[in-house]
Design an enzyme around this catalytic site. Structure first.
Site, PDB file in Angstrom:
ATOM      1  N   TYR A 171       0.868  -1.185   0.000  1.00 23.48           N
ATOM      2  CA  TYR A 171       0.000   0.000   0.000  1.00 23.48           C
ATOM      3  C   TYR A 171       0.902   1.232   0.000  1.00 23.48           C
ATOM      4  O   TYR A 171       1.546   1.539   1.006  1.00 23.48           O
ATOM      5  CB  TYR A 171      -0.891  -0.049   1.250  1.00 23.48           C
ATOM      6  CG  TYR A 171      -1.797   1.132   1.513  1.00 23.48           C
ATOM      7  CD1 TYR A 171      -2.200   2.006   0.508  1.00 23.48           C
ATOM      8  CD2 TYR A 171      -2.290   1.371   2.802  1.00 23.48           C
ATOM      9  CE1 TYR A 171      -3.047   3.069   0.778  1.00 23.48           C
ATOM     10  CE2 TYR A 171      -3.142   2.423   3.077  1.00 23.48           C
ATOM     11  CZ  TYR A 171      -3.515   3.274   2.063  1.00 23.48           C
ATOM     12  OH  TYR A 171      -4.348   4.339   2.330  1.00 23.48           O
ATOM     13  N   LYS A 219      -1.407  -1.188  -4.127  1.00 28.25           N
ATOM     14  CA  LYS A 219      -2.463  -0.166  -4.054  1.00 28.25           C
ATOM     15  C   LYS A 219      -1.731   1.164  -4.081  1.00 28.25           C
ATOM     16  O   LYS A 219      -1.008   1.508  -3.133  1.00 28.25           O
ATOM     17  CB  LYS A 219      -3.267  -0.323  -2.768  1.00 28.25           C
ATOM     18  CG  LYS A 219      -4.141   0.893  -2.423  1.00 28.25           C
ATOM     19  CD  LYS A 219      -5.067   0.547  -1.280  1.00 28.25           C
ATOM     20  CE  LYS A 219      -5.726   1.725  -0.541  1.00 28.25           C
ATOM     21  NZ  LYS A 219      -5.876   2.986  -1.228  1.00 28.25           N
TER      22      LYS A 219
END
Lengths: 306, 306, 306, 306
Positions: free
Chosen positions: B141, B171
């Site tokens: 992330y 992400k």
């Protein structure tokens, strides 16, 4: 709540780890003796140096309990427990546990994921955490280089407005001397301002500071005791020379990779605390050899803790 | 490990809280139904929007278990659990728990106190956490605005060198489209690159992105479905108009104080998730009234989730 | 004042220098021919690429006059002169001179020593400089990575409120696509938004941008013409491949030291513009050799300007 | 070249401007008399306070010539001329002019558009500019808050390696006391380290600093003379009280908008230097009224220059 201000040097102990990264809690009594032998006034545990952020809550509790036990017959030895920062729920739990252990104080740093940008929010956070250990002095830990929270402490103290009964003072790990001195003068010097930049102790002494918290006091306490003595004796030229020696030692931290180098210094004085956990990177063996030579070259063995 | 890439919108749910700040876990089945009704492909839980950093580990487990249960008969619904960032020990525990729950994937963000500055250190952290859930896809992330970790993802992927078997993708919540596109092209498009900036979905679509994770998909999914449809139909002018509508909605987040405004939008669509915990600040009532007017003015009710 | 929007590619020429660092103004006609041959629509002179900040005012005037003369029979070729930033007095002088030369437009960037922090101050600066060339279109040059001025352009345009008659638009050299698109939609698309990040041209095209200013158009124009054509033909996959080629070329700038590498690319296409002046550092010869190999490896000679 | 170190306070004069923004050069003799009356040892002209960046080269020459003339019979009065930063060509011209005027020294700050990131590049810049005034002492002006150049001065001095014959020292306007003290100790204290943060004079004195350059010495010299005296008399408590008074005065700069407030203080002591030029914003009249009240409240008239 009435507080006595802290005098002298508070070391921020390293988390003692085994080779496999597990806690080596059994070392703590010996660690405590080392600090005592070197006239250290207390320990700031689970902080940056103590890798609090890389320990689980359970591990931090073990560290706190072990220090409490090691110093249980030594009411003069002041243990300050950093209860964390990112999650206030976790901080509250650790604060309550610290009070239960009857440690000297708790400390709390700015949330460092959702980092407050206005002083009132940070004051609200302090209030919440302080209330979880209402009979224990509370020190805010100001270290913007790691938290990213750049709110001046003068603004924080104004936002608090004296309304947190156990707010005792600030561990100030930042170079803003204007802000630091302003805090020292607030409300007739009510707050206990602890200096947290070992490389700049002399300027802080000039501003009237009498307590300091730092990582290099773990392994070079005699150097700083001399520095303080020189300052008190008004031998400034000597005080500067000693400060420069401290700086040379601290420069090796930068040269060899940062905070993990502190544990390498600990190895040199014979107290092996293992390595740092990830995400901190440890020195490899060839670097350690060069580091040892550099440490000798700057005279580390002449002023280190013994 | 072989992965299918994620298609469509993954919402990052808010942590449902009661007025008193406790978890309101009972809302989650209803939350799941809302997302399904609005054709959301999955949930990225315990992330920034989900206040993972402000929940205890126990609470994060409760959240994860509740989502797992809500979607237990829906194997298509992809639940990705952010296992944290600051303490790798905690991340490992959460990763193992996630695998035990058989959720779709885990996610991990950069340590944000001792923030890595070189790609190899960050790769080492990923390896450690990924290994704690070896049968579960792992998504890094990337959100430098909150973690402070500015290592380009192209450098991270090169440092990993394909050596983490369950590393599925990223992400990507950052505006560096050069880096994003470079990652999409690495190793013949091996990595699943999920876009994380709702305000810039159209540029990401142009770069070939087909999966996105975001907070505004919680309450404005129809708008983004239309945007994607317009793009796929090559109606760019319409796609831009829709992106501008999304931007107007997102601009109100900035105007009314940031991430907490998302929960205010949730109130407007009838799913009360309470407020954010400290250190995030919530809107006061007068601001909420003005916010409601602004939301109406920008046509929120025409495109919101229902 | 009524403006036509700029279509196509504007190159930001390098300052042609001799080995000794003096201006090599005589190269400019040849430079102009190169750009024309490669279907470049104009030149943004004395900008970052053009080392305006490292030239004296007298030298900048010489550069401007030389470009004006080179293109004097070519009214379609649009010359935009960056009049500076730090000292408004100097900017005004250059603005007036530009109008006298009848160049297409002036451009102005944020003061970068006393950097404005509120939009109104920056708007006031624009107003002052724009008024010194009242009959010449004015483009604000947004490049926060170099000026340190992070004011969103949406806020600047709102602060100006349409009150600068010759304000034509913005050369936008920053990755904030939300801000960029917001500006494109203001006042029915009144402003000419020129894209300034060559590595992200495709996302900008998707947002409706039709004019771009950049340094790599000096030496790789055919690549970008193909990219634009692929986009217009809705061949996105091909457009992405071409964008990735551009990125590989741009990545060598980072690898070999930054902006000065652009002049190395110019040497490869046979137009020697010398080196950059200090404080920019130039490549040494061994690095240049490696750079040449890398350039060949990425296929530079297949898509470069000729 | 052999240098004497500077002792005492050097003021950084404001650029005297008329209401219409033009230079009010005629004020300079009076300005010089003010500084002399208040035992100021010299003037650092065309710096940040002196708005050098907002003046044309011609204007900066006028300022330099006027100061040279005002002090022509006063060889003790040290005039240091900041020759600029962004464009080395301009700096060289100003350096040569300064030598021609026989001013005491030149100063040069880091280029602030193409900002050097490695010490060697900055050293190369210094070499170039210093060589343009080879018989005049050269002071590097370290002010990272405005230039964005964060290279430590210890690294710069090492990169220079003693190889710039007229390199005399550094005007150090930054809070890094570790770096400052390290520079003071280099090569047996060869370098003249001038302190540039008035709000932190006391810490700098403790480190052995004996010369300082600042803007508040223009209007509050008596306060700092007393502070220095208290320090020399080893009356630290009094020295701190005086430093706190300085801080209260300096805090009003922040409160009322920054650097421009300095000219408001000058109005209070009766030497009107006009306002700042754009991009610096001046106080409006209602703010000035409040500012006057605040200045009175903090006792400004008790310690200001007269």
């Amino acid at each position: 709540m009435k507080f006595k201000k802290i005098e002298g040097l508070i070391a921020a102990p390293f988390a003692p780890l085994l080779q496999n990264g597990r806690l080596h809690i059994e070392v703590i009594p010996q660690y405590y003796q080392l600090l005592k032998r070197n006239k250290i006034a207390g320990a700031f545990i689970n902080g940056s140096t103590g890798e609090g952020v890389s320990l689980t809550i359970e591990e931090k509790k073990q560290v706190a309990a072990a220090w409490a036990e090691a110093a249980e017959n030594d009411p003069e030895f002041k243990i300050i427990n950093l209860v964390g920062g990112a999650s206030l729920e976790d901080c509250e739990e650790m604060a309550a546990y610290t009070e239960q252990l009857k440690l000297y104080a708790i400390s709390f740093t700015s949330p460092f994921y959702f980092t407050p940008v206005i002083a009132q929010t940070l004051a609200d956070c302090c209030r919440r955490v302080a209330a979880a250990a209402p009979n224990t002095p509370f020190y805010y830990y100001h270290i913007p280089a790691l938290t990213g929270c750049n709110i001046p402490m003068y603004d924080l103290l104004n936002a608090i407005g004296g309304a947190i009964p156990n707010f005792a003072g600030i561990k100030y790990t930042h170079e803003d001397f204007m802000d630091f001195l302003s805090c020292m003068y607030m409300e007739n010097g009510r707050y206990d301002m602890l200096w947290g930049r070992d490389e700049n102790m002399l300027p802080a002494l000039a501003l009237g500071c009498s307590g300091a918290v730092g990582s290099t006091y773990n392994y070079a306490a005699p150097l700083y005791h001399e520095l303080i003595k020189a300052f008190n004796d008004k031998e400034f030229s000597r005080a500067r020379d000693l400060q420069v020696q401290a700086i040379e030692m601290i420069r090796l931290l930068g040269k060899y990779g940062g905070i993990a180098v502190g544990k390498a210094y600990m190895k040199l004085i014979g107290l092996d605390c293992g390595g740092f956990r990830l995400p901190v990177k440890n020195m490899d063996d060839p670097s350690f050899k060069k580091f040892m030579e550099d440490a000798e070259r700057i005279g580390f063995y002449n002023f280190c803790s013994k």
